[in-house]
Design an enzyme around this catalytic site. Structure first.
Site, PDB file in Angstrom:
ATOM      1  N   GLU A  98       1.207  -0.584   0.000  1.00  0.00           N
ATOM      2  CA  GLU A  98       0.015  -0.189   0.076  1.00  0.00           C
ATOM      3  C   GLU A  98       0.266   1.090   0.204  1.00  0.00           C
ATOM      4  O   GLU A  98       1.529   0.999   0.639  1.00  0.00           O
ATOM      5  CB  GLU A  98      -1.023   0.084   1.156  1.00  0.00           C
ATOM      6  CG  GLU A  98      -2.195  -0.658   0.979  1.00  0.00           C
ATOM      7  CD  GLU A  98      -2.415  -1.339   2.255  1.00  0.00           C
ATOM      8  OE1 GLU A  98      -4.056  -0.760   2.376  1.00  0.00           O
ATOM      9  OE2 GLU A  98      -2.728  -2.126   3.198  1.00  0.00           O
ATOM     10  N   CYS A 111       3.608   8.748   1.182  1.00  0.00           N
ATOM     11  CA  CYS A 111       4.138   7.337   2.162  1.00  0.00           C
ATOM     12  C   CYS A 111       4.051   6.096   1.326  1.00  0.00           C
ATOM     13  O   CYS A 111       2.943   5.636   1.006  1.00  0.00           O
ATOM     14  CB  CYS A 111       2.763   7.589   2.988  1.00  0.00           C
ATOM     15  SG  CYS A 111       2.777   6.146   4.510  1.00  0.00           S
ATOM     16  N   CYS A 118       3.988  -6.654   8.606  1.00  0.00           N
ATOM     17  CA  CYS A 118       5.066  -6.437   9.490  1.00  0.00           C
ATOM     18  C   CYS A 118       4.868  -6.902  10.590  1.00  0.00           C
ATOM     19  O   CYS A 118       4.100  -7.422  11.232  1.00  0.00           O
ATOM     20  CB  CYS A 118       4.432  -5.069  10.080  1.00  0.00           C
ATOM     21  SG  CYS A 118       5.913  -3.770  10.915  1.00  0.00           S
ATOM     22  N   CYS A 122       2.910  -3.653  17.105  1.00  0.00           N
ATOM     23  CA  CYS A 122       2.823  -2.873  18.100  1.00  0.00           C
ATOM     24  C   CYS A 122       1.412  -2.692  18.100  1.00  0.00           C
ATOM     25  O   CYS A 122       0.391  -3.019  16.813  1.00  0.00           O
ATOM     26  CB  CYS A 122       3.741  -1.218  16.941  1.00  0.00           C
ATOM     27  SG  CYS A 122       4.876  -1.326  16.723  1.00  0.00           S
ATOM     28  N   CYS A 125      -1.656  -1.070  15.859  1.00  0.00           N
ATOM     29  CA  CYS A 125      -1.371  -0.180  14.681  1.00  0.00           C
ATOM     30  C   CYS A 125      -2.021  -1.966  14.055  1.00  0.00           C
ATOM     31  O   CYS A 125      -1.460  -2.892  14.162  1.00  0.00           O
ATOM     32  CB  CYS A 125      -0.390  -0.699  14.004  1.00  0.00           C
ATOM     33  SG  CYS A 125       0.531  -0.210  11.911  1.00  0.00           S
ATOM     34  N   GLY A 171       5.239  -2.175   7.546  1.00  0.00           N
ATOM     35  CA  GLY A 171       6.417  -2.088   7.647  1.00  0.00           C
ATOM     36  C   GLY A 171       6.964  -1.197   8.405  1.00  0.00           C
ATOM     37  O   GLY A 171       7.460   0.014   8.645  1.00  0.00           O
ATOM     38  N   GLU A 172       8.557  -2.308   8.641  1.00  0.00           N
ATOM     39  CA  GLU A 172       9.158  -1.138   9.368  1.00  0.00           C
ATOM     40  C   GLU A 172      10.845  -1.447   8.575  1.00  0.00           C
ATOM     41  O   GLU A 172      11.400  -1.782   8.353  1.00  0.00           O
ATOM     42  CB  GLU A 172       9.716  -2.381  11.040  1.00  0.00           C
ATOM     43  CG  GLU A 172      11.117  -1.966  11.613  1.00  0.00           C
ATOM     44  CD  GLU A 172      11.239  -0.535  11.611  1.00  0.00           C
ATOM     45  OE1 GLU A 172      10.212  -0.015  12.540  1.00  0.00           O
ATOM     46  OE2 GLU A 172      12.484  -0.417  11.574  1.00  0.00           O
ATOM     47  N   SER A 203      10.848   6.471   9.286  1.00  0.00           N
ATOM     48  CA  SER A 203      10.532   6.034  10.291  1.00  0.00           C
ATOM     49  C   SER A 203      10.676   4.974  10.608  1.00  0.00           C
ATOM     50  O   SER A 203       9.589   3.787  10.201  1.00  0.00           O
ATOM     51  CB  SER A 203       9.108   6.452  10.603  1.00  0.00           C
ATOM     52  OG  SER A 203       8.775   6.524  11.204  1.00  0.00           O
ATOM     53  N   SER A 226       9.201   6.587  16.536  1.00  0.00           N
ATOM     54  CA  SER A 226       8.015   6.521  17.401  1.00  0.00           C
ATOM     55  C   SER A 226       8.348   6.365  18.543  1.00  0.00           C
ATOM     56  O   SER A 226       9.749   4.994  19.145  1.00  0.00           O
ATOM     57  CB  SER A 226       7.432   5.241  16.439  1.00  0.00           C
ATOM     58  OG  SER A 226       7.428   5.473  15.519  1.00  0.00           O
ATOM     59  N   LEU A 227       8.285   6.882  19.368  1.00  0.00           N
ATOM     60  CA  LEU A 227       8.127   6.774  21.633  1.00  0.00           C
ATOM     61  C   LEU A 227       6.794   5.945  21.288  1.00  0.00           C
ATOM     62  O   LEU A 227       7.060   4.773  22.110  1.00  0.00           O
ATOM     63  CB  LEU A 227       8.644   7.361  21.555  1.00  0.00           C
ATOM     64  CG  LEU A 227      10.565   8.119  21.573  1.00  0.00           C
ATOM     65  CD1 LEU A 227       9.934   9.326  22.852  1.00  0.00           C
ATOM     66  CD2 LEU A 227      10.602   7.046  21.754  1.00  0.00           C
ATOM     67  N   ASN A 306      -5.488   7.001  15.034  1.00  0.00           N
ATOM     68  CA  ASN A 306      -6.535   6.434  13.686  1.00  0.00           C
ATOM     69  C   ASN A 306      -6.962   4.915  14.644  1.00  0.00           C
ATOM     70  O   ASN A 306      -6.791   4.097  14.335  1.00  0.00           O
ATOM     71  CB  ASN A 306      -5.390   6.630  12.641  1.00  0.00           C
ATOM     72  CG  ASN A 306      -5.366   7.887  12.604  1.00  0.00           C
ATOM     73  OD1 ASN A 306      -5.596   8.876  12.606  1.00  0.00           O
ATOM     74  ND2 ASN A 306      -3.497   7.807  11.592  1.00  0.00           N
ATOM     75  N   CYS A 349      -2.053   7.310   9.238  1.00  0.00           N
ATOM     76  CA  CYS A 349      -1.375   6.185   9.754  1.00  0.00           C
ATOM     77  C   CYS A 349      -1.498   4.942  11.066  1.00  0.00           C
ATOM     78  O   CYS A 349      -2.393   5.315  11.776  1.00  0.00           O
ATOM     79  CB  CYS A 349      -0.606   6.813  11.121  1.00  0.00           C
ATOM     80  SG  CYS A 349       0.462   8.323  10.525  1.00  0.00           S
TER      81      CYS A 349
HETATM   82  N1  SAH Z   1       7.391   1.162  11.480  1.00  0.00           N
HETATM   83  C1  SAH Z   1       7.882   2.391  11.299  1.00  0.00           C
HETATM   84  C2  SAH Z   1       6.927   3.085  10.281  1.00  0.00           C
HETATM   85  C3  SAH Z   1       5.311   2.802  10.074  1.00  0.00           C
HETATM   86  S1  SAH Z   1       4.146   3.487  10.950  1.00  0.00           S
HETATM   87  C4  SAH Z   1       7.595   2.883  13.115  1.00  0.00           C
HETATM   88  O1  SAH Z   1       6.633   2.689  13.592  1.00  0.00           O
HETATM   89  O2  SAH Z   1       7.648   4.143  12.958  1.00  0.00           O
HETATM   90  C5  SAH Z   1       4.528   5.337  11.142  1.00  0.00           C
HETATM   91  C6  SAH Z   1       4.010   5.755  11.612  1.00  0.00           C
HETATM   92  O3  SAH Z   1       2.272   5.652  12.358  1.00  0.00           O
HETATM   93  C7  SAH Z   1       4.830   5.725  13.744  1.00  0.00           C
HETATM   94  O4  SAH Z   1       4.767   6.460  14.330  1.00  0.00           O
HETATM   95  C8  SAH Z   1       3.849   4.754  14.691  1.00  0.00           C
HETATM   96  O5  SAH Z   1       3.262   4.960  16.044  1.00  0.00           O
HETATM   97  C9  SAH Z   1       2.120   5.770  13.896  1.00  0.00           C
HETATM   98  N2  SAH Z   1       1.229   4.423  13.761  1.00  0.00           N
HETATM   99  C10 SAH Z   1       0.982   3.397  14.253  1.00  0.00           C
HETATM  100  N3  SAH Z   1      -0.285   3.328  14.278  1.00  0.00           N
HETATM  101  C11 SAH Z   1      -0.995   4.289  15.005  1.00  0.00           C
HETATM  102  C12 SAH Z   1      -2.044   4.745  14.826  1.00  0.00           C
HETATM  103  N4  SAH Z   1      -3.404   3.225  14.391  1.00  0.00           N
HETATM  104  N5  SAH Z   1      -2.887   5.575  14.440  1.00  0.00           N
HETATM  105  C13 SAH Z   1      -1.850   7.221  14.710  1.00  0.00           C
HETATM  106  N6  SAH Z   1      -0.124   6.324  14.149  1.00  0.00           N
HETATM  107  C14 SAH Z   1       0.125   5.119  14.251  1.00  0.00           C
END
Ligand code: SAH
Length: 370
Positions: A98, A111, A118, A122, A125, A171-172, A203, A226-227, A306, A349
């Site tokens: 995607e 993006c 992935c 998390c 996500c 993905g990462e 990211s 991403s924290l 989201n 995201c």
């Molecule tokens: N794997 C990488 C890049 C993809 S996610 C990473 O973790 O950074 C891109 C961003 O979307 C990350 O900061 C992640 O924390 C955030 N994200 C993931 N799920 C989300 C959600 N449901 N709502 C808002 N942000 C989200």
């Protein structure tokens, strides 16, 4: 053509100019042909040999036997009420990929995904639900950009100078480090897409050795980390990768990266806000203290959660988000609230999970060739 045969073919979009020159030499053709083909693929963004009418029929036939110009097919395109476009594509071996095009007033953003699915789990996500299907190749990464650019601006039309790329799709990216870096090299070519690393942000969920490695690389993209939590206890729960590289180790690597920054380079943190889970005043204080303790000056992008069916969280209220931001600011941490885009079509995201049943499949013709 059977899948087995197709997958053995060389995917030209993933080759550097040197690699392409070698392949063309193997076909007994002069080097300028390789330059012509590279421009056809990347500057003119053609996705089939038939369209490369400046090449002889014989050469096109010889190429078609050994190589392919396009491996991704666009299955659907979804258009959000805010103009965001999501492309659901398929690899030659049938896996979902995607890409999201986000129109903005000042500049547009594409993006892209680095993996199909992935491996990181998390909890907030939706992509995590797919698990890892496979890491994408450099060619598949480049092709996503070509498809999105052609659809947004027209086949081969000049890319507006400000258009940015973010590796924030599925993905990462740091678990796809080699193909990602190769794709960035190919995309930076002045005779091709000419999108330089300075226009790209990657990211990561916190793959520490790769953050340290990026700190040593000269031509590199901007970095975002991403924290999602200010303590190991909470981060272990939300982002299990934290068990491998806990916060102190992660932030040490971030500090090293910050120290390597050159003028014009950006490094940011991302923090997704989950109602009642990581968005309390106390979490904001802990986060500010943590960053200050590590002497990190990077700004924090606050991402409103989201929501999606299948995720156990709700977005924080706007008042909560403001309060969180104010506490960070009071402790000297710059914070910005990211505006969600494309939520209605599962393009925001954390919403990329190859969703098909989205009700606003929109009309204008998709510039898909090849
Ligand atoms: N794997 C990488 C890049 C993809 S996610 C990473 O973790 O950074 C891109 C961003 O979307 C990350 O900061 C992640 O924390 C955030 N994200 C993931 N799920 C989300 C959600 N449901 N709502 C808002 N942000 C989200």
């Amino acid at each position: 053509m059977s899948k087995a045969v197709q997958s053995k073919q060389v995917h030209l979009t993933g080759l550097t100019p040197d690699e392409l020159t070698e392949l063309i030499a193997d076909l007994g053709e002069p080097a300028y042909r390789a330059r012509q083909i590279f421009a056809a693929l990347h500057r003119r963004r053609l996705r089939s040999f038939e369209e490369m009418t400046d090449l002889s029929k014989e050469l096109r036939a010889a190429l078609a036997e050994r190589a392919t110009a396009a491996t991704l097919t666009v299955e659907s395109r979804y258009i959000s009420e805010d103009g965001t476009r999501r492309y659901l594509m398929k690899t030659h071996d049938g896996l979902p990929v995607e890409t999201v095009f986000i129109p903005e007033e000042r500049r547009d953003t594409i993006c892209f995904s680095s993996q199909s699915g992935c491996p990181l789990q998390c909890s907030f996500c939706l992509t995590a639900k797919l698990g890892l299907l496979r890491t994408l190749t450099a060619g598949e990464i480049v092709e996503q950009i070509i498809i999105a650019l052609n659809d947004a601006y027209g086949v081969g039309a000049k890319t507006p100078r400000g258009t940015n790329l973010v590796a924030m799709g599925a993905g990462e990216p740091f678990l796809a480090f080699e193909p990602l870096m190769k794709a960035l090299r190919i995309m930076a070519e002045p005779t091709g897409l000419y999108i330089v690393p300075n226009r790209v942000t990657v990211s990561t969920a916190g793959i520490v050795p790769r953050i340290r490695e990026l700190a040593t690389i000269a031509a590199r993209p901007h970095l975002a980390v991403s924290l999602a939590a200010p303590t190991d206890e909470l981060r272990d729960e939300l982002m299990p990768i934290n068990k491998k590289w806990p916060l102190d180790e992660l932030l040490d690597a971030c500090k090293e990266f910050e120290q390597s920054l050159k003028p014009g380079e950006r490094f940011t943190f991302e923090y997704v806000l989950l109602d009642g889970v990581n968005d309390r005043d106390e979490h904001a204080r802990q986060l500010a203290n943590l960053l200050n303790r590590h002497q990190l000056r990077a700004k924090v992008n606050l991402i409103p959660h989201n929501p999606a069916e299948g995720l156990p969280y709700r977005p924080s209220s706007p008042e909560r988000i403001e309060s969180f931001k104010r506490i960070l600011a009071a402790k000297g941490v710059r914070a910005f609230v990211r505006r969600p885009r494309g939520r209605d079509i599962y393009a925001a995201c954390g919403q990329l999970a190859a969703r098909r049943n989205v009700n606003n499949l929109n009309a204008p013709a998709l510039h898909q060739t090849g």
